[in-house]
Scaffold this active site. Structure first.
Site, mmCIF file in Angstrom:
data_model
loop_
_atom_site.group_PDB
_atom_site.id
_atom_site.type_symbol
_atom_site.label_atom_id
_atom_site.label_comp_id
_atom_site.label_asym_id
_atom_site.label_seq_id
_atom_site.Cartn_x
_atom_site.Cartn_y
_atom_site.Cartn_z
ATOM 1 N N HIS A 91 5.921 -65.641 -101.424
ATOM 2 C CA HIS A 91 4.930 -65.691 -102.499
ATOM 3 C C HIS A 91 4.739 -67.114 -103.025
ATOM 4 C CE1 HIS A 91 2.511 -63.803 -105.639
ATOM 5 N NE2 HIS A 91 3.034 -64.685 -106.472
ATOM 6 N N ASN A 131 12.053 -59.426 -104.073
ATOM 7 C CA ASN A 131 12.579 -60.789 -104.183
ATOM 8 C C ASN A 131 11.451 -61.717 -104.635
ATOM 9 O OD1 ASN A 131 13.519 -63.406 -103.697
ATOM 10 N ND2 ASN A 131 14.815 -62.725 -102.002
ATOM 11 N N VAL A 133 10.910 -64.800 -104.393
ATOM 12 C CA VAL A 133 10.428 -65.821 -103.448
ATOM 13 C C VAL A 133 9.913 -65.193 -102.151
ATOM 14 C CG1 VAL A 133 12.019 -67.563 -104.387
ATOM 15 C CG2 VAL A 133 12.635 -66.330 -102.299
ATOM 16 N N GLU A 134 9.924 -63.875 -102.062
ATOM 17 C CA GLU A 134 9.377 -63.236 -100.856
ATOM 18 C C GLU A 134 8.097 -62.463 -101.223
ATOM 19 O OE1 GLU A 134 12.391 -61.767 -98.009
ATOM 20 O OE2 GLU A 134 13.905 -62.645 -99.312
ATOM 21 N N MET A 135 8.168 -61.141 -101.363
ATOM 22 C CA MET A 135 6.947 -60.392 -101.660
ATOM 23 C C MET A 135 6.676 -60.294 -103.168
ATOM 24 S SD MET A 135 7.493 -57.624 -98.618
ATOM 25 C CE MET A 135 5.888 -56.874 -98.383
#
Lengths: 344, 344
Positions: A91, A131, A133-135
């Site tokens: 993201h 998360n 920093v992910e989705m």
């Protein structure tokens, strides 16, 4: 005299055959072929409906806050279930701290993530979803999204017929797990060798397998996944470079146990020729370099160029038949579906 | 008296049938069904090899600087050839200025991009590749990438057998164009109606088609793509809100001709129910809202709720059979392949 000559000749002629047989016997003790069908899952019966739903979810970017990132973004089915990045990009273009592990054959791992912190693929699937920093999504928003799309509500009902409220995060994870369990790559050259076809590997590949075992790589890289079974210290004999370590304490971050410092899950070597870059930090792009580094830091061996090349040749025989996936047609959003949110 | 009653009754009974016939005759004058097969392309013979190569390129994130963004990121085959974003999100999470247009049926458009600045899909394909806010790559790096992967070199040779140096940007664009030409969606309800099956549309959908034509929407939304043929001023009767216009002068930015201010390509309405959000700025998510706005600003009509609903019902009949695409297995990078570059 004639008789002795005959015996010597016979032995010379048969030696390669006997050696090959010997190699196969030893290999069978250490490794297992990928089965033709997905295994059964604990607490998650695989059904056609669940696989279909899981496939849709795997490819649906609406599971992410941005509606731009799907499971397939980082675990790309066209790229052997991984991506090409050193570490994941999520993201708002944020960089993750570890290399994205392939979903292919992951069902055969005894734990998931580089630090083994998830027991099952269902447990793993929830990680990236939430998360930041992910989705970067949250549970409420994911459920709102799914409930806003009648086709999804219907498919959850069909996939979990006993449930009163089938649209929930556990079922989402189970559906994804069911789909991921189908992402297996049987029938590699090495699998054919393990099943008894001693001609499936050529002389160099066999020499590579021999060197792989002679150097003790199979102490950890073993079983169906030639890895994926145990958690091991990275840097048994000497520490890898700080660039490769990337300030990562591995499993210690989960357990805070000093013995777990620099401990990581042994990654599978299945399809390893397709999943560069390597190591938890994704700092090494060349498979030959990765092999040399592993020999040096784990078993204290400076591999000869010949052994390096033959081991690489052997590792390439671990490329299996890649799954043939027809892209799902995703159901349209409705006026109730949360709109993409690109903000950090 | 009896005879007259009979005639009146006959007329009353037959009126809907005659009206339906009349509607079909009128519709056939304005619209054409999607053919079952892709059309021929100018200067680009479609071959099996070219389609296969084009499909690989369409899905290969290595065409972008980051090795993370492929054509399919923004023109997602699972999402009717578009994405869910108001405007495209590209390299380093940069926001584009316009909504990503569907690649589905785009081969039937007479020009490409919102401002019609590309004549063909091959010409269009080069745009995002080198746009710094999209895939952010450059020609040298793309060619280095393709030439570093033997499978690609081989497929370019097979796809362009007459060429001395087949690996070039023009051929890359032609291969992508050949694949995109296969992304057509025939056999929608409306296509079946156009082909003579008057029961393919129900009463509400027919009323929607009638209202669509009565209000003159078909002046621009016509032909195979029910759009895609002409460049038109957005805001003929009154200017849309500044939020929707988003400070975009449209084709004027290309020609610097005052007559082209606020001129945009009429978008196709094929699969429009699957491709929210709407307009060049992607500011409107509801199809009903988009219909009402268009009627107001283009033809000066305040649509009744009934007409709005029936037009939306008609537009939903434009959803065709979505293409069934099996994901390509992409060839691995080599030590010569440029590594992902995430920097801005």
């Amino acid at each position: 005299m004639k008789k002795l000559l005959f015996i010597v000749l016979f032995c010379l002629l048969c030696a390669p055959i006997l050696n090959a047989q010997d190699l196969l016997v030893k290999a069978k003790e250490r490794f297992k072929p990928i089965p033709a069908n997905p295994p059964t899952l604990e607490n998650n019966r695989i059904t056609k409906e669940k696989i279909e739903l899981g496939k849709m979810l795997y490819f649906d970017p609406r599971l992410s806050k941005s509606a731009l990132i799907s499971c397939n973004t980082c675990h790309n089915v066209s790229l052997a279930g991984s991506d090409l990045q050193p570490t994941g990009t999520g993201h708002a273009w944020q960089q993750g701290t570890r290399n994205d592990i392939t979903t292919f054959n992951a069902v055969f791992n005894t734990s998931q993530f580089w630090d083994g912190r998830a027991k099952t693929l269902a447990e793993q699937a929830k990680g990236p979803l939430f998360n930041p920093v992910e989705m970067a999504n949250n549970e409420e928003r994911v459920l709102k999204t799914l409930n806003s799309i009648p086709e999804y509500v219907n498919m959850f009902k069909k996939s979990f017929p006993g449930d009163k409220n089938p649209v929930n995060i556990d079922n989402l994870a189970k559906a994804i797990e069911a789909f991921e369990a189908t992402l297996i790559t049987p029938d590699s050259k090495f699998d054919r060798f393990l099943k008894g076809d001693s001609n499936a590997l050529n002389a160099v590949e066999k020499a590579g397998l021999q060197a792989f075992m002679d150097n003790g790589c199979d102490a950890c890289h073993k079983g169906i996944n030639i890895g994926g079974e145990t958690l091991e210290k990275f840097g048994v004999v000497e520490m890898p470079s700080s660039e490769i370590m990337n300030n990562d304490f591995g499993r210690y971050n989960v357990t805070k146990n000093d013995d777990d410092k620099y401990v990581f899950k042994t990654p599978t070597l299945r399809n390893v020729a397709l999943t560069a870059p390597y190591f938890h930090s994704g700092k090494v792009y060349s498979l030959a370099d990765a092999v040399k580094i592993m020999a040096k830091v784990q078993v204290g061996v400076e591999l000869s160029p010949k052994d390096t090349d033959s081991i690489v040749a052997f590792l390439k025989t671990l490329t299996g038949v890649q799954p043939e996936i027809t892209l799902p047609i995703l159901p349209p959003s409705t006026d109730e579906t949360p709109q993409p949110d690109l903000s950090k």
